[in-house]
Design a protein around this motif. Structure first.
Motif, PDB file in Angstrom:
ATOM      1  N   VAL A   1       0.866  -1.178   0.000  1.00  0.00           N
ATOM      2  CA  VAL A   1       0.000   0.000   0.000  1.00  0.00           C
ATOM      3  C   VAL A   1       0.898   1.222   0.000  1.00  0.00           C
ATOM      4  O   VAL A   1       1.882   1.280   0.736  1.00  0.00           O
ATOM      5  N   ALA A   2       0.555   2.198  -0.844  1.00  0.00           N
ATOM      6  CA  ALA A   2       1.335   3.439  -0.912  1.00  0.00           C
ATOM      7  C   ALA A   2       0.415   4.579  -1.307  1.00  0.00           C
ATOM      8  O   ALA A   2      -0.721   4.366  -1.743  1.00  0.00           O
TER       9      ALA A   2
ATOM     10  N   ASP B   1      -6.391  -8.327   1.515  1.00  0.00           N
ATOM     11  CA  ASP B   1      -5.721  -8.017   2.782  1.00  0.00           C
ATOM     12  C   ASP B   1      -5.074  -6.634   2.721  1.00  0.00           C
ATOM     13  O   ASP B   1      -5.137  -5.865   3.680  1.00  0.00           O
ATOM     14  N   ALA B   2      -4.445  -6.311   1.603  1.00  0.00           N
ATOM     15  CA  ALA B   2      -3.817  -5.001   1.446  1.00  0.00           C
ATOM     16  C   ALA B   2      -4.873  -3.897   1.459  1.00  0.00           C
ATOM     17  O   ALA B   2      -4.650  -2.824   2.033  1.00  0.00           O
ATOM     18  N   GLY B   3      -6.017  -4.158   0.832  1.00  0.00           N
ATOM     19  CA  GLY B   3      -7.111  -3.173   0.844  1.00  0.00           C
ATOM     20  C   GLY B   3      -7.639  -2.941   2.248  1.00  0.00           C
ATOM     21  O   GLY B   3      -7.900  -1.800   2.648  1.00  0.00           O
ATOM     22  N   MET B   4      -7.777  -4.012   3.016  1.00  0.00           N
ATOM     23  CA  MET B   4      -8.225  -3.879   4.408  1.00  0.00           C
ATOM     24  C   MET B   4      -7.185  -3.111   5.215  1.00  0.00           C
ATOM     25  O   MET B   4      -7.517  -2.238   6.015  1.00  0.00           O
ATOM     26  N   ALA B   5      -5.907  -3.410   4.990  1.00  0.00           N
ATOM     27  CA  ALA B   5      -4.832  -2.692   5.683  1.00  0.00           C
ATOM     28  C   ALA B   5      -4.865  -1.205   5.327  1.00  0.00           C
ATOM     29  O   ALA B   5      -4.639  -0.350   6.194  1.00  0.00           O
TER      30      ALA B   5
ATOM     31  N   VAL C   1      -3.597   0.196  -3.273  1.00  0.00           N
ATOM     32  CA  VAL C   1      -2.907  -1.091  -3.255  1.00  0.00           C
ATOM     33  C   VAL C   1      -2.101  -1.227  -4.546  1.00  0.00           C
ATOM     34  O   VAL C   1      -2.556  -0.841  -5.620  1.00  0.00           O
ATOM     35  N   HIS C   2      -0.892  -1.779  -4.424  1.00  0.00           N
ATOM     36  CA  HIS C   2      -0.073  -2.039  -5.614  1.00  0.00           C
ATOM     37  C   HIS C   2       0.588  -3.402  -5.465  1.00  0.00           C
ATOM     38  O   HIS C   2       0.736  -3.933  -4.363  1.00  0.00           O
TER      39      HIS C   2
END
Length: 130
Positions: free
Chosen positions: A24-25, A46-50, A75-76
């Motif tokens: 994530v950035a 998971d990255a989207g939730m983070a 997310v990337h």
């Protein structure tokens, strides 16, 4: 539901894995802000939730410091490992014509950021949260 900074950060860290493919950035700057710095996630979900948890974390910090920097989190996927020099050289020798879209032909100035005017003010941070 209100969550403490500690519980929000723990939730973000619990989603992270050591060999995740997604990060994530900030969409504008490419910066990976706290609490996401150096964390990778197994799935895009998971990255989207983070990212959502980190946005809540950062919004909570902004209550204490209204000047706390805003980041538009996205997310990337982790970049693939670079090809070896031998493989690149072999590909160049096998193809006598150069591909127009080849990175070797790209103009390095194309992606450079344009100069900023001294009289232009920076956009203020949004007040609606991350």
């Amino acid at each position: 539901m209100t969550c403490s900074l500690r519980s929000l950060r723990a939730s973000v860290e619990s989603l992270a894995t050591s060999d995740g493919r997604f990060g994530v950035a900030c969409a504008r700057t490419g910066v990976t802000p706290v609490p996401l710095a150096r964390l990778w996630f197994e799935s895009r979900a998971d990255a989207g939730m983070a990212a959502r948890l980190a946005s809540a974390y950062r919004a909570r910090l902004r209550r204490f410091d209204p000047a706390f920097e805003y980041h538009d989190l996205v997310v990337h996927e982790r970049p693939a490992a670079p090809a070896t020099a031998t493989a690149d050289a072999a590909a160049g020798d096998a193809d006598s014509g150069r591909d127009v879209d080849s990175p070797r032909d790209a103009d390095p100035r194309r992606d450079a950021e344009p100069p900023r005017d001294a009289d232009v003010e920076a956009k203020p941070p949004r007040e609606d949260g991350d």
